[in-house]
Each structure stands twice: as C-alpha cells, then as structure tokens.
Design a protein around this motif. Structure first.
Motif, PDB file in Angstrom:
ATOM      1  N   GLN A   1       0.781  -1.178   0.058  1.00 26.79           N
ATOM      2  CA  GLN A   1      -0.037  -0.088  -0.013  1.00 26.79           C
ATOM      3  C   GLN A   1       0.833   1.216  -0.067  1.00 26.79           C
ATOM      4  O   GLN A   1       1.992   1.299   0.818  1.00 26.79           O
ATOM      5  N   GLY A   2       0.607   2.428  -0.793  1.00 22.75           N
ATOM      6  CA  GLY A   2       1.164   3.394  -0.625  1.00 22.75           C
ATOM      7  C   GLY A   2       2.657   3.369  -1.171  1.00 22.75           C
ATOM      8  O   GLY A   2       3.012   2.668  -2.022  1.00 22.75           O
ATOM      9  N   SER A   3       3.498   4.073  -0.674  1.00 25.13           N
ATOM     10  CA  SER A   3       4.906   4.307  -1.007  1.00 25.13           C
ATOM     11  C   SER A   3       5.499   4.978   0.246  1.00 25.13           C
ATOM     12  O   SER A   3       4.928   5.884   0.853  1.00 25.13           O
ATOM     13  N   ILE A   4       6.756   4.557   0.486  1.00 22.78           N
ATOM     14  CA  ILE A   4       7.391   5.390   1.777  1.00 22.78           C
ATOM     15  C   ILE A   4       8.025   6.739   1.017  1.00 22.78           C
ATOM     16  O   ILE A   4       8.338   7.333   1.945  1.00 22.78           O
ATOM     17  N   PHE A   5       7.759   6.967  -0.088  1.00 19.59           N
ATOM     18  CA  PHE A   5       8.116   8.148  -0.739  1.00 19.59           C
ATOM     19  C   PHE A   5       6.763   9.231  -0.910  1.00 19.59           C
ATOM     20  O   PHE A   5       6.677  10.230  -1.305  1.00 19.59           O
ATOM     21  N   HIS A   6       5.769   8.692  -0.120  1.00 20.50           N
ATOM     22  CA  HIS A   6       4.548   9.527  -0.449  1.00 20.50           C
ATOM     23  C   HIS A   6       4.295  10.332   0.851  1.00 20.50           C
ATOM     24  O   HIS A   6       4.244   9.766   2.087  1.00 20.50           O
ATOM     25  N   PRO A   7       4.187  11.753   0.774  1.00 19.50           N
ATOM     26  CA  PRO A   7       4.060  12.342   2.117  1.00 19.50           C
ATOM     27  C   PRO A   7       2.709  12.230   2.733  1.00 19.50           C
ATOM     28  O   PRO A   7       2.742  12.714   3.881  1.00 19.50           O
ATOM     29  N   SER A   8       1.844  11.933   2.098  1.00 17.08           N
ATOM     30  CA  SER A   8       0.430  11.487   2.829  1.00 17.08           C
ATOM     31  C   SER A   8       0.367  10.070   3.471  1.00 17.08           C
ATOM     32  O   SER A   8      -0.069   9.934   4.615  1.00 17.08           O
ATOM     33  N   TYR A   9       0.961   9.110   2.788  1.00 19.31           N
ATOM     34  CA  TYR A   9       0.850   7.597   3.319  1.00 19.31           C
ATOM     35  C   TYR A   9       2.048   6.956   3.810  1.00 19.31           C
ATOM     36  O   TYR A   9       2.180   5.656   3.979  1.00 19.31           O
ATOM     37  N   ALA A  10       3.178   7.548   3.735  1.00 18.25           N
ATOM     38  CA  ALA A  10       4.464   6.749   4.136  1.00 18.25           C
ATOM     39  C   ALA A  10       4.549   5.947   5.346  1.00 18.25           C
ATOM     40  O   ALA A  10       5.099   5.076   5.297  1.00 18.25           O
ATOM     41  N   GLY A  11       3.804   6.547   6.262  1.00 13.45           N
ATOM     42  CA  GLY A  11       3.958   6.059   7.690  1.00 13.45           C
ATOM     43  C   GLY A  11       2.913   4.668   7.493  1.00 13.45           C
ATOM     44  O   GLY A  11       3.740   3.524   8.016  1.00 13.45           O
ATOM     45  N   VAL A  12       1.864   4.526   6.786  1.00 10.33           N
ATOM     46  CA  VAL A  12       1.106   3.038   6.725  1.00 10.33           C
ATOM     47  C   VAL A  12       2.223   2.100   5.893  1.00 10.33           C
ATOM     48  O   VAL A  12       2.143   0.907   6.159  1.00 10.33           O
ATOM     49  N   SER A  13       2.750   2.821   4.641  1.00  6.61           N
ATOM     50  CA  SER A  13       3.655   1.663   4.069  1.00  6.61           C
ATOM     51  C   SER A  13       4.736   1.374   4.900  1.00  6.61           C
ATOM     52  O   SER A  13       5.045   0.093   4.787  1.00  6.61           O
ATOM     53  N   LEU A  14       5.402   1.976   5.733  1.00  4.08           N
ATOM     54  CA  LEU A  14       6.381   1.533   6.556  1.00  4.08           C
ATOM     55  C   LEU A  14       5.812   0.624   7.818  1.00  4.08           C
ATOM     56  O   LEU A  14       6.398  -0.307   8.122  1.00  4.08           O
ATOM     57  N   GLY A  15       4.837   0.854   8.237  1.00 10.95           N
ATOM     58  CA  GLY A  15       4.286  -0.189   9.285  1.00 10.95           C
ATOM     59  C   GLY A  15       3.908  -1.390   8.570  1.00 10.95           C
ATOM     60  O   GLY A  15       4.179  -2.483   9.161  1.00 10.95           O
ATOM     61  N   LEU A  16       3.432  -1.518   7.460  1.00  9.81           N
ATOM     62  CA  LEU A  16       3.198  -2.553   6.592  1.00  9.81           C
ATOM     63  C   LEU A  16       4.417  -3.539   6.228  1.00  9.81           C
ATOM     64  O   LEU A  16       4.543  -4.523   6.443  1.00  9.81           O
ATOM     65  N   LEU A  17       5.255  -2.690   6.030  1.00  7.24           N
ATOM     66  CA  LEU A  17       6.768  -3.065   5.601  1.00  7.24           C
ATOM     67  C   LEU A  17       7.360  -3.761   6.777  1.00  7.24           C
ATOM     68  O   LEU A  17       7.840  -5.123   6.681  1.00  7.24           O
ATOM     69  N   HIS A  18       7.597  -3.107   8.001  1.00  6.96           N
ATOM     70  CA  HIS A  18       7.786  -3.864   9.148  1.00  6.96           C
ATOM     71  C   HIS A  18       7.159  -5.056   9.572  1.00  6.96           C
ATOM     72  O   HIS A  18       7.677  -5.763   9.944  1.00  6.96           O
ATOM     73  N   GLY A  19       5.900  -5.147   9.717  1.00  2.00           N
ATOM     74  CA  GLY A  19       5.065  -5.858  10.014  1.00  2.00           C
ATOM     75  C   GLY A  19       5.146  -7.327   9.258  1.00  2.00           C
ATOM     76  O   GLY A  19       5.059  -8.450   9.622  1.00  2.00           O
ATOM     77  N   SER A  20       5.285  -6.956   7.843  1.00  2.63           N
ATOM     78  CA  SER A  20       5.236  -8.143   6.961  1.00  2.63           C
ATOM     79  C   SER A  20       6.725  -8.922   6.954  1.00  2.63           C
ATOM     80  O   SER A  20       6.542  -9.886   6.562  1.00  2.63           O
ATOM     81  N   GLN A  21       7.635  -8.140   7.445  1.00  5.87           N
ATOM     82  CA  GLN A  21       8.942  -8.716   7.569  1.00  5.87           C
ATOM     83  C   GLN A  21       9.259  -9.541   6.288  1.00  5.87           C
ATOM     84  O   GLN A  21       9.873 -10.617   6.066  1.00  5.87           O
ATOM     85  N   PRO A  22       9.284  -8.945   5.190  1.00  4.80           N
ATOM     86  CA  PRO A  22       9.409  -9.686   3.994  1.00  4.80           C
ATOM     87  C   PRO A  22      10.949 -10.228   3.421  1.00  4.80           C
ATOM     88  O   PRO A  22      11.793  -9.353   4.084  1.00  4.80           O
ATOM     89  N   ASP A  23      10.845 -11.430   3.158  1.00  3.34           N
ATOM     90  CA  ASP A  23      12.460 -11.914   2.511  1.00  3.34           C
ATOM     91  C   ASP A  23      12.371 -11.139   1.344  1.00  3.34           C
ATOM     92  O   ASP A  23      13.801 -11.079   0.862  1.00  3.34           O
ATOM     93  N   MET A  24      11.511 -10.905   0.655  1.00  5.31           N
ATOM     94  CA  MET A  24      11.856 -10.520  -0.875  1.00  5.31           C
ATOM     95  C   MET A  24      10.698  -9.305  -1.122  1.00  5.31           C
ATOM     96  O   MET A  24       9.775  -9.315  -0.607  1.00  5.31           O
TER      97      MET A  24
END
Lengths: 353, 353
Positions: free
Chosen positions: A238-261
């Motif tokens: 969702q969103g983008s860590i480069f999006h000034p409105s939504y980067a926080g959601v993108s980062l929370g999703l990134l951290h919680g997903s713990q992606p290997d890839m």
C-alpha cells in the motif's frame, strides 16, 4: 508513545484474525450503465473467477461483467453465500435505489459485503432485515477488532511484499500475478490482501490503511502468520514510503510483513506523485536502497527481486523493448505482470532464487 | 492506497482542528495512596502549574501533588473549568469509586477530561449528568473528527520535532523544555502535543497514535498550522523510526510536521528497545542519518541540532561529564533538558542557529 506499561494502555488480543468473507459471491452491479464504476467487479471477475457465481443489477441498468445473470434466490441455489457491492458510486455512498435489491439478497440467504464509505448497518432497512434473518452486514473498510501491537518477532515461512514508487500503479495486481505464478510452479502461495478490492478477491484480509496507526505493523503481522518453511505469502503493498501522505502506513506494513523479498512497482512515465505535483517520483535506485534499508529492521536478509513496471498504454512491442531497456539500466529483472512472457517469468525466477 | 479519486474514498474536512480543552483544571487524584499512579498529575503540576487550580481526591486517599485541596464547587469558584483525571489505574479503567466524585464535578460546573482507556460517555451516570447539565465529557484518546489526508504543502513558520532512538525516553519533556527556553529568550514558541499527557499540559493537541494510519501525516499538518515566519512550533515526537511496532506513526508525524530542526532524544545506557530485547537501540550516527534522510521528503532544509540525553539516575557531576564526553564523540551539542545549565543552553543555541 509511552509504552513502558503496554498492558495498561492498549488491550492486546493475540487471537485477532483478518476479515474472513462468506463466499462465493453474487456481484451486485447497481444501476451502472457501463463498467466505468465497476472496478471492484472487474477485479473480482479477472482475479477470482471461481468466486463469482453470477451478476445481479437494478432494473434497467445496462452494465455487465459477462457473468450469468441471476436473482438472489437463484444465486443462493447455485451456491452463492454473499452479495458483493461490485459498483462504486461517487462519494462511496450506498444509493437508495439499491436498498430493495440488497434486502432481497438478505431474504434469499445471502450476507452482504461492502467496501462503500457508508456503513451497511447505518441503513435501517438493511439492519432490520439482517437481524430478522440472521445475516451478516460486512463492511470491509472496518478492520477486525482487537488488533495487536506488533511484537517484531520473526515468523516461519517466506514472505514477498510489493512496494511502490507511488500509489495506484499496480501493487495489488503484481502481488496477485506473482502468487498465481508461484502456484503455477507448484509452490504453496497465498495472496494476502490489504485493500478493499484485494480483500474481496482473496476472500480475506485487513484494510491496512483503515487501521489506527499504533496497530498498523501488528495488523501486518497477523495478516501473514507462521507458515510452513516453503510456503509463500505474497502481500499486497500500500502507498509508498516516498508518499508524503501515506508513508507511515507503508512503513508499518513493511515492518510488520517482515518480507524476505520485495518487488518494486513503478509506472512508466510517471514523474510526479499522483495529485501532488510538488513531489517527484523517486528514482528506482533510490527507492530500492531506502526500502531495503528500512525493511532490514525486521528482516536483515531482505532482498529486492526486481521491478514490476506498469506499461499500460504501450503496444506489446513497445512494452517489451522498454522492459528490456529498463532491466539493463537498473541491473535487475523488470517485467509488466499484466503481460505474461519471458520477462515476467524471469522476475518470478528472481523472486524464488 | 488507491487514491486516484480521493474524493470518492475519504472525506476531507480541511477545517478539522486539534482537541481544545477547557481550562484551568481541578486535578482528580482518585484513590491513589502515593504518586506512583499520578504520572499525568506530576506532569501537569511540573509543566503547567498555571493550569492547575487545585487537587481533589476520594475520601481516605492519601496521595497529594502539593496543590491546594478543593471540592469541585470551590474549584469552580476559583476559576477551574475542567476536572482532569490525573490518576492512572491498571488497564486504563475509570474506577467505580470515582464516579460519584465525577458526577459532583459535572454538577459543580466542570467539564471532565480523561485519558483513560474507558470512554467517559460509556458510563451511564456520567453521560446522563453531562447531558442534564450541558457539560462536556472529553476523551483525549479520541482524535478530533474530520482529519484530512496530508497535502505535503509547505507551511510558514519554523518547526522543531523531537525524535527518538526508542519510546519513553524524554521526547515530551525535551519539547516542553525547549519551548520554555525559546520563550525565555523572547521568542514566540508553542509546544504542540501529540500524546495524552502532553495534550493536557498544552490544553490542546492531537493523540497522534490513535489516528487512523491514512490520516497520521494529515493530523500532524493541522497540529502545526501556518504561523508567523519567526514563530516556533516545538512538536512532541512519538515512538521511533527504529521501533518495529510504532515506526509508521513516527514517520507519518515526521512527514506531516515538516520540521526545520530535529532534536534526537536518547536514553543513556539503553541498549535494547524497551520490551523488545531482540531489537537494539540504533547508534546516534545511524539515527541522525536515517531520520534526516526521511525528513527531507517534506523539508529539504531539515537539520539536526543535537542530542537530548536522558541521564536519569546519574549524579550532577556524572551527568555533566557524560554529556561532555558524548558531545565530543558525536560531534554535536548534547544536553539533558532536565538539568538546566550551559550544556542545555548550548543545545538551545544550536536549535536557533
């Protein structure tokens, strides 16, 4: 956040689970006259044909998804268990003219699933009928209750997350295409949905952008739980860590997903963040580097498989030339998942390699 | 987030404003026997003495903040306009024994302000009394309605944000101390609160960790609106971009705040994220570099003034030696804002330089 005593500040119910939808579906097309407002319906038809029993519309409406046309009673007899609002209206409203058809669906034995902004239960006729018949009114904009605070603990199984240089450029479709490709190669893989259309396609998921900020990463953790070591969860970004409105959601999703890839999604020719002309879309190199750096917090072994390039509007020959040129330029696999072929198979190889 | 047509997916009310509390306060200490559970009360007494008219407690309770003891009727006559729940209970509950005292406060003309997990209006006696007397029940865990999606547009005035290497190490107190120091030098400065205690101290603010993720950055934008070019908003940070549970909230707050200046808060001797022993606290160099990189998205001119070092537990001499040594090691001003003196004035100089 003062979390010295988490137990006293936030209730944690580790048993919280993603939304789980009754299925298969009868797709309600409302009063649409063409498919412009049927984005949800098109996504369901294309990506979850096995879940789409039939379509149903208001009298006189002309749009069609090419599915069999059935009444709610006929659809229930054919196996359907939920009516899905597959039409969007301006403002996300549930239009008054739809109500009698939705009441008929409840009476016929179907639950109702909606991604509209209006809440189903706020409509008295729907609430009363659902209560009288024991049906569910499911608003998939509403996250499940009791989401936990993220623990940061590693989970078993493999995870891929689609990330983006902006919103609205193909993160959902990329994840769907990759999950399908993984399964086509005989692997165990689940698409994990984080947005409304994705949740309808998957039949389950969490609307991650509707979650209270403190619980975003925790929601992402329960979305892709422990799994077999060879199992892939392919998670809709969702969103983008480069999006000034939504980067926080993108980062929370990134951290919680713990992606290997990771697979980075990018739209060819888009130079500015949609709707925010002061904000440039980042370069591929910048996006890969920063996303990997941030992702390493919860998975030190994370890698980026390549780029999913949205080439909508180009001819097949133009798209093939472009993806080849970009792969050379960026030094990694590049493919448009909407165009099957060797480039996309190469991206799949890189994801699994 | 698919935001091609924002108007159809999320209502935007640009007129949304932060919570604004009636004041000054009568501090309700509940049935506390000592100050262990009076963190909110201690913060108010120390940082907002002008807002604290008096204290009030259950019969037989022994804790005191050293304020005059008054009944609600007396406090109202002395100018108080709200009773603040200044005691915390396990689980954030509003204890049954408190209710008669809260009812008495409503009857005496006071609104009630609570940061408890239980909602005031869910208690029937409070709701009925408030309705009967036209009083307000204000839960400051509840964000104001109609928060906008962030626009990313630059605002006038100057902004400082306190950021951290972890939660719970002094971001609120650092912001309070800096705002006070700026004012002591004759500058126009406002403390902007993002957490419950901070909101009570400031009398206004937004509980940023309780905001739905999509609106976190937008909430931060309206928290520090356009101001005079020389005016400073000193914004209370939350969490840490290195915290696997809360980084998303921290990033949304960072982007929406558009800080010109950062002060990095760190706790001496803390090597692991509180409650998450698998996660190390980042180095100062790493924290400054990544925070600045992320902050540049919405303010390319952002700088880091120095480090606010929590030296709790050290003697004055030990603390002075430590901050001096750290300033040498990290190459920037370092001070503990709880210990006034030349080091702290040096940090203030760097913020304003």
């Amino acid at each position: 956040m003062v979390r010295q005593t988490p137990a006293s500040t936030a209730p944690v119910f580790p048993g919280a689970t993603p939304i789980d939808l009754p299925r298969p579906y009868l797709l309600f097309l409302g009063d649409a006259d063409d498919t412009t407002f049927l984005k949800t319906g098109l996504g369901l038809r294309d990506w979850a044909p096995g879940l789409c029993v039939a379509e149903y519309r208001c009298d006189g409406a002309r749009a069609s998804l090419g599915l069999p046309s059935m009444t709610p009673v006929e659809a229930y007899a054919a196996g359907a268990r939920a009516l899905v609002l597959a039409a969007a209206s301006i403002g996300g409203a549930i239009r008054p003219g739809w109500i009698p058809h939705l009441v008929a669906a409840l009476e016929a034995g179907l639950d109702i699933v909606s991604g509209a902004h209006d809440r189903l239960a706020d409509e008295p006729r729907l609430r009363k009928t659902a209560e009288a018949f024991g049906r569910r009114l499911i608003d998939i904009r509403t996250p499940p209750p009791g989401l936990p605070i993220a623990t940061g603990q590693r989970r078993t199984g493999k995870r891929l997350l689609t990330v983006g240089t902006d919103c609205a450029l193909g993160k959902k479709y990329t994840a769907l295409a990759l999950a399908a490709a993984f399964r086509a190669r005989g692997l165990a893989a689940d698409f994990r949905a984080t947005g409304q259309t994705g949740i309808m396609i998957a039949g389950s998921g969490i609307p991650i952008d509707a979650v209270i900020g403190d619980f975003t990463a925790g929601a992402a953790e329960i979305l892709s739980p422990d799994a077999d070591p060879d199992h892939w969860d392919v998670i809709e970004g969702q969103g983008s860590i480069f999006h000034p409105s939504y980067a926080g959601v993108s980062l929370g999703l990134l951290h919680g997903s713990q992606p290997d890839m990771l697979v980075l999604c990018h739209a060819h020719g888009r130079e500015r963040i949609v709707g925010l002309p002061d904000y440039p879309v980042p370069s591929i190199g910048e996006a890969v580097a920063l996303t990997l750096q941030l992702a390493r917090l919860t998975n030190a072994a994370v890698r980026c498989a390549g780029v999913s390039l949205n080439t909508a509007g180009l001819s097949p020959a133009e798209a093939a030339m472009l993806t080849e040129r970009c792969a050379d330029q960026w030094g990694m696999p590049v493919a448009d998942p909407m165009r099957p072929g060797p480039a996309f198979e190469g991206l799949v190889d890189a994801c699994l390699g």
